[in-house]
Structures are given as C-alpha cells and as structure tokens.
Design an enzyme around this catalytic site. Structure first.
Site, PDB file in Angstrom:
ATOM      1  N   THR A 187      -5.854  -2.429   2.872  1.00  0.00           N
ATOM      2  CA  THR A 187      -6.795  -3.143   2.032  1.00  0.00           C
ATOM      3  C   THR A 187      -8.080  -3.330   2.825  1.00  0.00           C
ATOM      4  OG1 THR A 187      -7.139  -5.133   0.704  1.00  0.00           O
ATOM      5  CG2 THR A 187      -5.904  -5.424   2.743  1.00  0.00           C
ATOM      6  N   TRP A 445     -12.091  -1.916  -3.754  1.00  0.00           N
ATOM      7  CA  TRP A 445     -12.896  -2.671  -2.810  1.00  0.00           C
ATOM      8  C   TRP A 445     -14.079  -1.886  -2.252  1.00  0.00           C
ATOM      9  CZ3 TRP A 445     -12.285  -7.442  -3.218  1.00  0.00           C
ATOM     10  CH2 TRP A 445     -11.046  -8.046  -3.298  1.00  0.00           C
TER      11      TRP A 445
HETATM   12  P1  ADP Z   1      -5.213  -5.509  -6.874  1.00  0.00           P
HETATM   13  O1  ADP Z   1      -6.518  -4.869  -7.226  1.00  0.00           O
HETATM   14  O2  ADP Z   1      -4.048  -4.599  -7.059  1.00  0.00           O
HETATM   15  O3  ADP Z   1      -5.014  -6.808  -7.574  1.00  0.00           O
HETATM   16  P2  ADP Z   1      -6.386  -5.882  -4.233  1.00  0.00           P
HETATM   17  O4  ADP Z   1      -5.773  -6.321  -2.968  1.00  0.00           O
HETATM   18  O5  ADP Z   1      -7.145  -4.603  -4.248  1.00  0.00           O
HETATM   19  O6  ADP Z   1      -5.217  -5.831  -5.300  1.00  0.00           O
HETATM   20  O7  ADP Z   1      -7.356  -7.002  -4.770  1.00  0.00           O
HETATM   21  C1  ADP Z   1      -6.971  -8.345  -4.847  1.00  0.00           C
HETATM   22  C2  ADP Z   1      -8.121  -9.214  -5.290  1.00  0.00           C
HETATM   23  O8  ADP Z   1      -8.657  -8.728  -6.526  1.00  0.00           O
HETATM   24  C3  ADP Z   1      -7.751 -10.634  -5.575  1.00  0.00           C
HETATM   25  O9  ADP Z   1      -7.683 -11.422  -4.393  1.00  0.00           O
HETATM   26  C4  ADP Z   1      -8.874 -11.071  -6.509  1.00  0.00           C
HETATM   27  O10 ADP Z   1     -10.059 -11.379  -5.781  1.00  0.00           O
HETATM   28  C5  ADP Z   1      -9.118  -9.817  -7.308  1.00  0.00           C
HETATM   29  N1  ADP Z   1      -8.326  -9.845  -8.542  1.00  0.00           N
HETATM   30  C6  ADP Z   1      -7.142  -9.254  -8.780  1.00  0.00           C
HETATM   31  N2  ADP Z   1      -6.730  -9.487 -10.035  1.00  0.00           N
HETATM   32  C7  ADP Z   1      -7.675 -10.257 -10.618  1.00  0.00           C
HETATM   33  C8  ADP Z   1      -7.835 -10.855 -11.913  1.00  0.00           C
HETATM   34  N3  ADP Z   1      -6.950 -10.684 -12.888  1.00  0.00           N
HETATM   35  N4  ADP Z   1      -8.938 -11.596 -12.125  1.00  0.00           N
HETATM   36  C9  ADP Z   1      -9.862 -11.779 -11.162  1.00  0.00           C
HETATM   37  N5  ADP Z   1      -9.769 -11.238  -9.933  1.00  0.00           N
HETATM   38  C10 ADP Z   1      -8.697 -10.494  -9.658  1.00  0.00           C
END
Ligand code: ADP
Length: 542
Positions: A187, A445
């Site tokens: 990540t 990201w």
């Molecule tokens: P993923 O994209 O699979 O959820 P990541 O580790 O790439 O996993 O990203 C995690 C982050 O993405 C969370 O900490 C949050 O900031 C954001 N995020 C994930 N799901 C949501 C959601 N439903 N609404 C808002 N932000 C989200």
C-alpha cells in the site's frame, strides 16, 4: 480431553479443495487478454492449480518465498492464487498502474523469486527487469502460440502453459501453519516508500467467512460473481476466496473495464453481484443510460475504496433495481472493515432516510472492532456527530508492515486507520475526512510525498505541497501548490511537463497553483487540512 473438536488449520488450499469436491461443476468464465472468452470448472481450476504447484516446486520456489503476479482478473491469476499460497509460498500481487521505479522497489523489497505477468504487461516487465535482481525467472501467462518472438528477458522468460503441460496434477497441498503467510500486498506509504501487508492463511480464511455473510457481501452458490475490483487490489476484496467457499460462478473481466464491455459481460453471463470502486460504476451507468437499458440479472453491487455518492446509490437502486452495498476497508484490513447493510427496522424506513444511511460506510463485520478517538486518545461517543480518528482491531488487521524496521503502527493494540469518522448509535460508521497524507484517484493511491519530491527537484520551486482535491470523475486528483523561488519565472505548464517520465502518467497533478506561502503548524509541518479547505474544490470549479 473429551468432546474437543478436530484441529483443522484454516488454510487457503482448503477453500479450493472444498470448491473442487463440492462445487466441481461450477463455472469460471474469463475474458482473456487475447480477446476471447475462456470457460472451465472449479474441478479444472483445482487440477491446473496443482500442476502449477508442481511447476513452482521445480522452479525451486521455497515455502515462505514470494511469487509476484502482474495480471488482470482471470483464471490463470486465480490458479496462481491457490498454487502459490496453497504450496506454502506467498502470493505477491503487483499493481501494474505503478511507475517502473516503484514496481522495481516493491519487487526487490519483497524479494520476489518468480514474477508471472499477463502479456499486456510485457513491455512494463521488460523495463522493470533490468532494475531488479531478485526474480530468477519471469513467466508469461499465455500459451506457446502467443509467446513473444523476441524479448529482452531472453532465457529467463518461461511460458505459463508450457509449465502446466510439463507437470502432473498429482500434488498434496502441504499442511502449512495457519499463522504463516499466504499473500502480500503493498500500500502507498504516507511518507516514504510503499509498505507491504502480509496476510496469513488464518486471517484470509476468517475474512472470507465474514465477508460472505448475508449482512456483508451476501454470497451464495446460486450467485454469479463479477469481481471488477482487480485481483492486485487487496485480493479483489476477497472475492476469489469467497466464490470458492460458497461455490458461486465466477466471471472475470480481464483487461476490459469500460462500461460497454462490463455491461455485455454482466448480461451474457447473467451476473448477480459485483464489486468495484465508484469510478468504474460511473462508466457502467453512463453506458447503460445511453443505451436506455437495464440489468436483467444483477441484484447487488458492493461499492467501496472511495465514498459512494447518494446519486450513484439512487441510480443503481431506483433506475436499475440493483442494491448498493457501501463498503469501507483498507489494505491493512484484508480489506473489509464495514459494510452498510440495513438492520431490520431500517428496511421499512422511507427512501430518503434509507439513502442517508447508505451514504455511511456501514457497520463492523464480526471479527473487526472499531472506535473513534479524540486528540488524547479518549473514545468518543457513538452519536453520529463526534468525529475522531478511526481505530480498528481484529482477526484480519495488520499489526506490523512486512520486512519493516519501523515500530508497529498500533496504538494500545488498535490500528489507526488515518480516516476521520463518526459512529452512530446503531454502529454505523461514516468517514468524514482523512488525516493521512495521500490522494485516492479512481480507487488507487497516489503518494503526495512522491509528487512533492519531484517538484522539489525543479530549480524554480521553493516550497511544494501536494493535496487531494475533489474531482467529479476520479473522486480525488492531486493538486500541486507551489511557492516559487524569488527570482523564478516558472509557469504551471512547465512544472507539469517536468513530471513526464518521473512519475506514472496518472500521478501527474492536473494543475499547479502558485501561492505566496503555505500555513505551517507548531511542529513545523505544513497544515494540509487548511490547504484542503481552501483549495479542495479547485477541480469542481474550473
Ligand atoms: P481499498 O481501496 O481496497 O479500500 P486501500 O488500502 O487502497 O484499500 O485504501 C483504504 C482507504 O481508502 C481508506 O483508509 C479510506 O481512506 C479510503 N476508503 C476506502 N473505502 C472507502 C469508502 N467507502 N468511503 C470513503 N473512503 C474509503
């Protein structure tokens, strides 16, 4: 001791064995990189996974060693999920959207022994290979007829189907420790380099149980599941494992993720449920609206990775009778933490109230506990109003990053998510902001510090700050705020051109705004939240 239960380790291979024995006839349909559609059964998947496990042993891959994949969602990738993890090695899914330098860093940091790749990514892997030492061989995930005539990988390049054909399907999945590693996913580091999250067999199987439940993704044997979320994005949110556990039909989209391709696949294969980030669904909805069509089989879709807007929920539910399950998770959480499904009494609420609930990221799955805390670490009330740092703990939450010298990120046994949230009286969590310093564009990201580092290389830049600005299509895009050196005549376009080749194309900021100064806090850090307040709507207004 009398009455004690059998000790059966929770291991990834058991999911495949279950699917083979109890759902052997069930289909897996994949749109391939070659453009055609491939169909086979779980029985064939299991056989080929065992052949590949034998091939990995011949290649000298040892238990615990990492095997990289750079691939779309498809049956060969699925085979590797089980061949690698099942034989005790660690499946390391690589994100092909990263810049070559970052991919090289990640491959080298993980010490990948072998890297498997889809033919789409041959040029990418040829650029990465000279930068890394760890992989001994590279395997093109195709057959002999589609192998490249020439490649700079030369005799280190093998053919996937050759490996399958050369090996027998007699293979006993070893009895691995359920607490040993099965897969690895990197990540974006909020500062510095990407960080690896190492999942265990046990955490993966427990996540699978919980995520399949009716109030979570609600998966069963009569489902046809289309994972649009990539298998390199936190294991496609667990769907490859879930499909095996419940015996659902699996439909893999391959590289074609545009609205038209997805819609055709959904209709042809009578998909009942899917999962992906909001950006992908925008394309799908636009296509379906332009056609004046609707979905004949799809019943629900999981939307997460970024906030799902009420407009999107309404479009799916009111225009297409597709239920939306808003989900929140993180790479560090395998990834699912919460899913927004109604409690009994909420099912009869008027639609506006239901939509208000669905704008929330949802309630905890069993296995994850959460709380919001204030500045001193004190727990805040569950009143739906008090916003604080969201902390989690549970069976599938990381406690340390892979091969990292950094101290554990945990605080008093809780993992700080970097999200700011409220929790209401019924346990529904809602993200209100983010304290971590990253940008999430189309569900992926972008490292703000990597952007700032490039900007600082330019001689005309005195201070560079990159923030996440809201964007109508991508949810967020990087916006670069720059204080110029006193005598510099630097123009925005010139600075943007400076990013070409230095970062992945989609990491390049969409705009530069020159400012006289940036706010600095007491500890000398730039106060990005103030800048986000001031410039966060930039792309909505230009
Ligand atoms: P993923 O994209 O699979 O959820 P990541 O580790 O790439 O996993 O990203 C995690 C982050 O993405 C969370 O900490 C949050 O900031 C954001 N995020 C994930 N799901 C949501 C959601 N439903 N609404 C808002 N932000 C989200």
């Amino acid at each position: 001791m009398q009455g004690l239960m059998m000790q059966q380790p929770l291991v990834v291979a058991s999911l495949l064995t279950h699917a083979e024995r109890h759902h052997g006839e069930q289909l897996i349909v994949s749109r391939r990189v070659e453009g055609d559609v491939h169909r086979y059964t779980y029985r064939q998947l299991a056989k080929r996974a065992r052949r590949m496990a034998n091939a990995l042993a011949t290649l000298g891959v040892q238990p615990g060693e990492r095997v990289g994949t750079l691939a779309w969602n498809g049956y060969r990738h699925m085979e590797l999920y089980f061949a690698v993890s099942g034989s005790g090695s660690v499946l390391h899914t690589l994100n092909p959207r990263l810049h070559v330098d970052q991919l090289a860093y990640i491959i080298e940091h993980a010490q990948d022994r072998v890297v498997f790749f889809d033919m789409t990514f041959l040029p990418l892997i040829e650029s990465v290979a000279p930068l890394v030492r760890s992989p001994k061989v590279y395997v093109a995930m195709t057959d002999r007829a589609n192998m490249p005539q020439e490649s700079s990988l030369a005799d280190r390049l093998l053919c996937y189907e050759d490996l399958i054909n050369l090996h027998d399907d007699a293979f006993d999945w070893p009895l691995v420790d359920e607490n040993s590693a099965c897969s690895l996913c990197y990540t974006s580091g909020t500062t510095g380099n990407p960080k690896g999250v190492l999942y265990s067999h046990r955490s993966t199987v427990l996540h699978t149980y919980a995520a399949a439940l009716p109030d979570a993704m609600n998966c069963c044997a009569s489902d046809a599941i289309l994972p649009v979320v990539p298998m390199f994005h936190v294991n496609a949110w667990g769907l490859p494992y879930i499909a095996c556990m419940v015996g659902a039909k699996l439909v893999f989209p391959g590289p074609a993720l545009d609205g038209k391709s997805l819609y055709e696949l959904i209709e042809e294969e009578q998909v009942t449920m899917s999962a992906g980030v909001p950006t992908v669904w925008q394309g799908l909805l636009a296509h379906v609206d332009a056609l004046g069509a609707t979905f004949s089989s799809m019943r629900r879709t999981v939307i997460g990775g970024a906030a799902c807007s009420t407009a999107m929920t309404e479009a799916f539910q009111n225009c297409h009778r597709v239920d939306v399950l808003h989900a929140w998770g993180m790479t560090e959480l395998s990834p699912i933490g919460t899913i927004c499904s109604f409690k009994g009494f909420q099912r009869s609420l008027p639609m506006p109230q239901q939509l208000e609930i669905q704008a929330k990221q949802g309630r905890s799955l069993y296995g994850i506990d959460m709380k919001v805390v204030g500045p001193q670490g004190e727990e805040l009330p569950w009143d739906g109003k008090s916003a604080g740092d969201l902390m989690v703990r549970g069976h599938w939450v990381a406690q340390q990053y892979f091969a990292s010298d950094d101290a554990s990120p945990l605080r008093d046994g809780w993992f700080p998510t970097g999200d700011i949230a409220t929790i209401d009286g019924y346990g529904f969590m809602q993200i209100t902001d983010r304290s971590k310093d990253v940008i999430k564009s189309g569900g992926e990201w972008i490292s703000s510090s990597a952007i700032e580092n490039v900007a600082y290389l330019h001689p005309g830049v005195s201070t560079a700050v990159c923030i996440a600005a809201r964007h109508p299509k991508w949810d967020e895009r990087p916006l670069l705020l720059v204080v110029k050196k006193p005598d510099s005549k630097l123009a925005g376009d010139e600075l943007l051109a400076y990013f070409d080749g230095r970062v992945a194309r989609w990491w390049k900021p969409d705009a530069v705004v020159f400012v006289d100064s940036v706010p600095i806090g007491a500890t000398g850090k730039v106060l990005k939240n103030q800048l986000r307040e001031r410039f966060g709507s930039y792309y909505l207004t230009v």
